[in-house]
Design an enzyme around this catalytic site. Structure first.
Site, PDB file in Angstrom:
ATOM      1  N   ALA A 114       4.023   4.003   1.042  1.00 19.97           N
ATOM      2  CA  ALA A 114       4.770   4.517   2.022  1.00 19.97           C
ATOM      3  C   ALA A 114       5.688   3.605   2.456  1.00 19.97           C
ATOM      4  O   ALA A 114       5.916   3.007   3.474  1.00 19.97           O
ATOM      5  CB  ALA A 114       3.632   4.715   3.347  1.00 19.97           C
ATOM      6  N   LYS A 127       5.025  -9.947   9.138  1.00 22.06           N
ATOM      7  CA  LYS A 127       4.578  -9.037   9.955  1.00 22.06           C
ATOM      8  C   LYS A 127       3.210  -8.944  10.192  1.00 22.06           C
ATOM      9  O   LYS A 127       2.420  -8.981  11.135  1.00 22.06           O
ATOM     10  CB  LYS A 127       5.054  -7.647   9.176  1.00 22.06           C
ATOM     11  N   HIS A 156       9.478  -3.204   3.471  1.00 23.20           N
ATOM     12  CA  HIS A 156       8.741  -3.377   2.109  1.00 23.20           C
ATOM     13  C   HIS A 156       9.956  -3.841   1.100  1.00 23.20           C
ATOM     14  O   HIS A 156      10.144  -4.393   0.348  1.00 23.20           O
ATOM     15  CB  HIS A 156       8.051  -2.168   1.356  1.00 23.20           C
ATOM     16  N   MET A 182       0.892  -1.182  -0.215  1.00 23.81           N
ATOM     17  CA  MET A 182       0.032   0.091  -0.055  1.00 23.81           C
ATOM     18  C   MET A 182       0.784   1.214   0.226  1.00 23.81           C
ATOM     19  O   MET A 182       0.431   2.191   0.170  1.00 23.81           O
ATOM     20  CB  MET A 182      -0.927   0.059   1.297  1.00 23.81           C
TER      21      MET A 182
HETATM   22  P1  AMP Z   1       1.602  -2.991   3.580  1.00 25.45           P
HETATM   23  O1  AMP Z   1       1.988  -1.902   2.573  1.00 25.45           O
HETATM   24  O2  AMP Z   1       1.374  -2.396   4.833  1.00 25.45           O
HETATM   25  O3  AMP Z   1       0.428  -3.733   2.939  1.00 25.45           O
HETATM   26  O4  AMP Z   1       2.581  -3.937   3.415  1.00 25.45           O
HETATM   27  C1  AMP Z   1       2.724  -4.673   2.417  1.00 25.45           C
HETATM   28  C2  AMP Z   1       3.945  -6.020   2.291  1.00 25.45           C
HETATM   29  O5  AMP Z   1       5.040  -5.632   3.133  1.00 25.45           O
HETATM   30  C3  AMP Z   1       2.992  -6.884   3.357  1.00 25.45           C
HETATM   31  O6  AMP Z   1       3.271  -8.165   2.928  1.00 25.45           O
HETATM   32  C4  AMP Z   1       3.485  -6.935   4.716  1.00 25.45           C
HETATM   33  O7  AMP Z   1       3.440  -7.854   5.600  1.00 25.45           O
HETATM   34  C5  AMP Z   1       4.683  -6.303   4.420  1.00 25.45           C
HETATM   35  N1  AMP Z   1       5.591  -5.671   5.524  1.00 25.45           N
HETATM   36  C6  AMP Z   1       5.095  -4.609   6.109  1.00 25.45           C
HETATM   37  N2  AMP Z   1       5.902  -4.382   7.372  1.00 25.45           N
HETATM   38  C7  AMP Z   1       7.133  -5.279   7.177  1.00 25.45           C
HETATM   39  C8  AMP Z   1       8.061  -5.518   7.979  1.00 25.45           C
HETATM   40  N3  AMP Z   1       8.196  -4.624   9.039  1.00 25.45           N
HETATM   41  N4  AMP Z   1       8.876  -6.329   7.583  1.00 25.45           N
HETATM   42  C9  AMP Z   1       8.844  -7.204   6.521  1.00 25.45           C
HETATM   43  N5  AMP Z   1       7.708  -7.118   5.792  1.00 25.45           N
HETATM   44  C10 AMP Z   1       6.662  -6.081   6.168  1.00 25.45           C
END
Ligand code: AMP
Length: 287
Positions: free
Chosen positions: A32, A149, A37, A30
């Site tokens: 940011a 996470k 990521h 998503m």
């Molecule tokens: P999001 O943008 O929050 O939807 O996250 C995108 C992907 O990044 C998802 O698969 C999350 O689980 C992964 N992610 C988010 N935070 C972390 C982190 N601290 N370490 C590893 N992967 C992460």
């Protein structure tokens, strides 16, 4: 790096990569972007020549009371860091491109999605799985990377891939943490200075539970009590849940065994944070 905003443009770009014989790795986000990521992009790069990143803040997975409007949007920086980490294609659709008309079909998970995050965020995982199914059909990757996470999300996506026979291999990557242990999250930027300090309690809680388990404590109630003691409510921390669960169904266990997870969600001030740890894995040293 090619930036594309429609499903048809993604397909053209991926067809070109496939015609060069490239393997396609996919990292849905998503935006940011933070080091967590970027670790997924690096991992995808290690496995595949063509890495596709998507950035889409999916309205279906936000309840009307949640932070959709204020969710951080940093597209220019995100594209620069994705390119620096070797992504070949960034798919950045507008909401209208993903959901052009009325929606009549969704992917709705069964009971496993009703606990933990699903209990606090009804409908959240139907929103997640519906967009992941759409985007898998658009990108058709060989490998898709998700983070541990968001453990319940990763577990439900794995279940969807298995139960609905999506032809993709999933790779679940470890949690990237700040030096003091806080799991990286796009929502960490909501924390003010005192919340940021208080938020260290989450990883300290998981570290304490992990240590107790390594010291031989298996009783889940005792492990929960060890964790609870690390989450002082006078620091502005409200625990939504803290439990020890099985890896397959995320069901609470009475006695912990290696491979089970300790899962935690807590509000620090107005910010809701998630974290977890796989019992038996070493917990990183905290500064
Ligand atoms: P999001 O943008 O929050 O939807 O996250 C995108 C992907 O990044 C998802 O698969 C999350 O689980 C992964 N992610 C988010 N935070 C972390 C982190 N601290 N370490 C590893 N992967 C992460």
């Amino acid at each position: 790096m090619q930036v594309v905003r429609s499903a048809s443009a993604v397909r053209v770009a991926i067809r070109a990569a496939r015609s060069r014989g490239e393997c396609v790795g996919f990292v849905p986000t998503m935006g940011a972007l933070h080091a967590g990521h970027l670790s997924l992009i690096d991992r995808a790069r290690a496995a595949c020549e063509c890495v596709v990143l998507s950035i889409f803040v999916n309205p279906l997975q936000f309840a009307p009371t949640e932070d959709l409007a204020k969710y951080p949007r940093t597209e220019a920086e995100d594209l620069a860091s994705a390119e620096a980490h070797g992504a070949a294609i960034a798919f950045v659709p507008a909401v209208e491109a993903m959901y052009p008309g009325p929606r009549m079909v969704a992917v709705v998970p069964n009971a496993m999605a009703d606990r933990w995050e699903g209990a606090v965020r009804p409908g959240h995982f139907a929103g997640v799985l519906t967009v992941v199914a759409k985007i898998f059909n658009i990108v058709q990757p060989d490998v898709a990377l998700f983070g541990q996470k968001d453990l319940q999300q990763a577990t439900l996506v794995s279940a969807m891939v298995r139960d609905l026979d999506f032809p993709v291999r999933l790779d679940i990557a470890p949690i990237v943490r700040e030096a003091d242990g806080l799991a990286m999250s796009s929502r960490n930027r909501y924390l003010d200075a005192s919340d940021r300090l208080a938020a260290r309690a989450l990883s300290r809680c998981l570290a304490a539970v992990s240590q107790a388990f390594s010291d031989g404590v298996c009783d889940a109630a005792t492990l929960r009590a060890v964790g609870d003691a690390m989450l002082p409510s006078d620091d502005g921390i409200t625990t939504d849940y803290l439990d020890v669960v099985s890896a397959s169904l995320l069901e609470p266990v009475a006695r912990a065994t290696p491979g089970d997870y300790v899962i935690l969600a807590a509000r620090v001030g107005a910010t809701r944070l998630l974290d977890n740890h796989r019992l038996g894995d070493p917990f990183p040293v905290l500064t």
